[in-house]
Design an enzyme around this catalytic site. Structure first.
Site, mmCIF file in Angstrom:
data_model
loop_
_atom_site.group_PDB
_atom_site.id
_atom_site.type_symbol
_atom_site.label_atom_id
_atom_site.label_comp_id
_atom_site.label_asym_id
_atom_site.label_seq_id
_atom_site.Cartn_x
_atom_site.Cartn_y
_atom_site.Cartn_z
ATOM 1 N N SER A 45 69.700 106.515 45.428
ATOM 2 C CA SER A 45 70.715 106.502 46.039
ATOM 3 C C SER A 45 71.735 107.610 45.730
ATOM 4 O O SER A 45 72.525 108.267 46.453
ATOM 5 C CB SER A 45 71.731 105.300 46.266
ATOM 6 O OG SER A 45 72.252 104.780 44.964
ATOM 7 N N HIS A 91 67.995 102.391 51.064
ATOM 8 C CA HIS A 91 68.470 103.719 51.668
ATOM 9 C C HIS A 91 67.000 103.994 52.533
ATOM 10 O O HIS A 91 67.155 105.146 53.038
ATOM 11 C CB HIS A 91 68.804 104.453 50.849
ATOM 12 C CG HIS A 91 70.132 104.370 50.168
ATOM 13 N ND1 HIS A 91 71.534 104.939 50.825
ATOM 14 C CD2 HIS A 91 70.511 103.552 49.147
ATOM 15 C CE1 HIS A 91 72.352 104.532 49.996
ATOM 16 N NE2 HIS A 91 71.858 103.898 49.063
ATOM 17 N N LYS A 94 73.788 100.242 56.334
ATOM 18 C CA LYS A 94 73.660 101.665 56.120
ATOM 19 C C LYS A 94 73.008 101.956 57.445
ATOM 20 O O LYS A 94 73.667 102.399 58.632
ATOM 21 C CB LYS A 94 72.930 102.039 54.971
ATOM 22 C CG LYS A 94 73.666 101.768 53.673
ATOM 23 C CD LYS A 94 73.037 102.126 52.441
ATOM 24 C CE LYS A 94 73.783 102.122 51.073
ATOM 25 N NZ LYS A 94 74.474 100.545 50.909
#
Length: 414
Positions: free
Chosen positions: A194, A222, A254
């Protein structure tokens, strides 16, 4: 009661409190080390442009990678779920909070990722600190990457197992770390890191883990929604599948544009976690609006694959422009693009100078990254205007000159 039925406020009475003394001392120490943090006020829907502390800027710090947080279908999915199911689940899943919406979302996530089953949690942090202690304990061995997320670090601490940390993204170092006794062994890695934006060499990691008869937990917060032809994340990107890891942890907050997290696993492991994962057992169930938003987002993810392609094109453009300007973007290969600076004070000065020019990229310092590797963390979004990405690099060059940061400073870890 007073006007309008409001409850009158109780006057605050200053007192000498031990907690205040502690806070004052610790905050002063953070200030000296340029580590004190403060909250910025954002206004408007999550997107490539927002108001930050009252000023409209281009946002280069968001994890709303595919632009789904404000997508009309996703917003309507949340609103429809709130209308039909209410604003809250009303309790933990094991008491009264288990809704048909939870089943629907878990079935959709499992199908997307190719696993037998899935289980949603309130946050990714909660998932990791709940799942890791459920898989290992005293007498067991956990081997984790040196740059594993903080939630992994804390989950390992709670497990009270022996811990070995291996050099970042180094399968040979993993093999050496696995050469230790343990009743059970667990390898824990991120898919996309990240703060660096690089990708785990998952095939080699899985090979080493299997040779040692170790379980594998992949945190792909992610990567899911972004990587792979169908957005299945690092597993798909690496040409692997559900059978190659034991547990996959992902987030709904996300790329999927909602709130919450999940674990994808076998049916048997899911049943086990329902019974022993403390963050699941003792927490209120994920609220209907978040579930409805996530379900709608999965439809968009399926129907609009151009969002992934555009995101990665924008990231490549941003990285190329930064590299050409002499900035050090490390080993980034994804939508997360760091600009490595090194020390805290110049990093935060650069953050503020860039913000003054209408671009926001957060300065990242210890403990989010190792000491001496402070950086600006830029993230591309699929709905950025390419001209804004170019403008951000130009503004960064100006800001660096203003605060005395030399492009090309190498702050990478050895």
């Amino acid at each position: 009661m007073v006007d309008g039925g409001a409850v009158p406020l109780v006057a605050f009475r200053p007192m000498s409190r031990p907690a205040d003394a502690l806070a004052r001392e610790r905050l002063a120490a953070l200030e000296r080390d340029h580590l004190r943090r403060s909250l910025r006020r954002f206004a408007g829907p999550q997107g490539p442009r927002m108001s930050v502390d009252g000023r409209e800027v281009v946002v280069l710090a968001s994890s709303n990678y595919l632009g789904l947080a404000a997508h009309p279908a996703v917003v309507e999915g949340a609103a429809r779920a709130a209308r039909d199911w209410g604003a809250a689940a009303g309790g933990s899943r094991l008491i009264c909070g288990h809704l048909a919406l939870h089943d629907q979302l878990e079935e959709r996530l499992a199908a997307l990722l190719g696993f037998e089953s899935a289980l949603v949690f309130a946050t990714g942090y909660q998932a990791n600190v709940s799942i890791i202690p459920a898989l290992v304990g005293p007498g067991d061995l956990v081997v984790s990457d040196a740059l594993a997320h903080a939630s992994v670090v804390d989950g390992v601490r709670l497990a009270k197992a022996e811990v070995r940390v291996f050099r970042h993204n180094d399968p040979a170092a993993l093999a050496a770390a696995l050469d230790a006794p343990g009743a059970r062994r667990l390898v824990v890695v991120d898919g996309v890191y990240s703060m660096d934006g690089d990708i785990a060499p998952l095939g080699e990691i899985v090979d080493q883990a299997r040779r040692a008869n170790a379980m594998v937990l992949l945190d792909d917060a992610h990567g899911i929604g972004v990587l792979g032809p169908h957005g299945r994340g690092v597993l798909e990107h690496a040409g692997l599948g559900a059978g190659d890891v034991d547990v996959l942890v992902g987030t709904l907050g996300k790329a999927i544009g909602s709130f919450g997290a999940f674990v994808a696993c076998s049916r048997l492991v899911r049943e086990y976690l329902v019974n022993v994962a403390r963050g699941f057992v003792f927490s209120c169930a994920l609220a209907p609006p978040a579930l409805g938003a996530a379900l709608a987002a999965l439809d968009v993810l399926r129907d609009e694959p151009w969002r992934r392609r555009r995101l990665l094109e924008h990231a490549a453009r941003l990285r190329a422009r930064l590299d050409a300007a002499g900035f050090d973007t490390g080993t980034s290969r994804t939508q997360i693009v760091p600009v490595l600076i090194g020390e805290n004070q110049p990093t935060m000065a650069l953050c503020e100078a860039l913000l003054a020019r209408g671009y926001f990229a957060q300065g990242i310092r210890w403990p989010s990254v190792a000491r001496g590797t402070a950086r600006l963390r830029l993230t591309a979004l699929c709905d950025h205007d390419p001209r804004d990405l170019d403008g951000a690099v130009d503004a960064l060059v100006e800001a660096a000159a203003e605060v005395g940061v030399t492009a090309g400073t190498d702050a990478r870890m050895a």
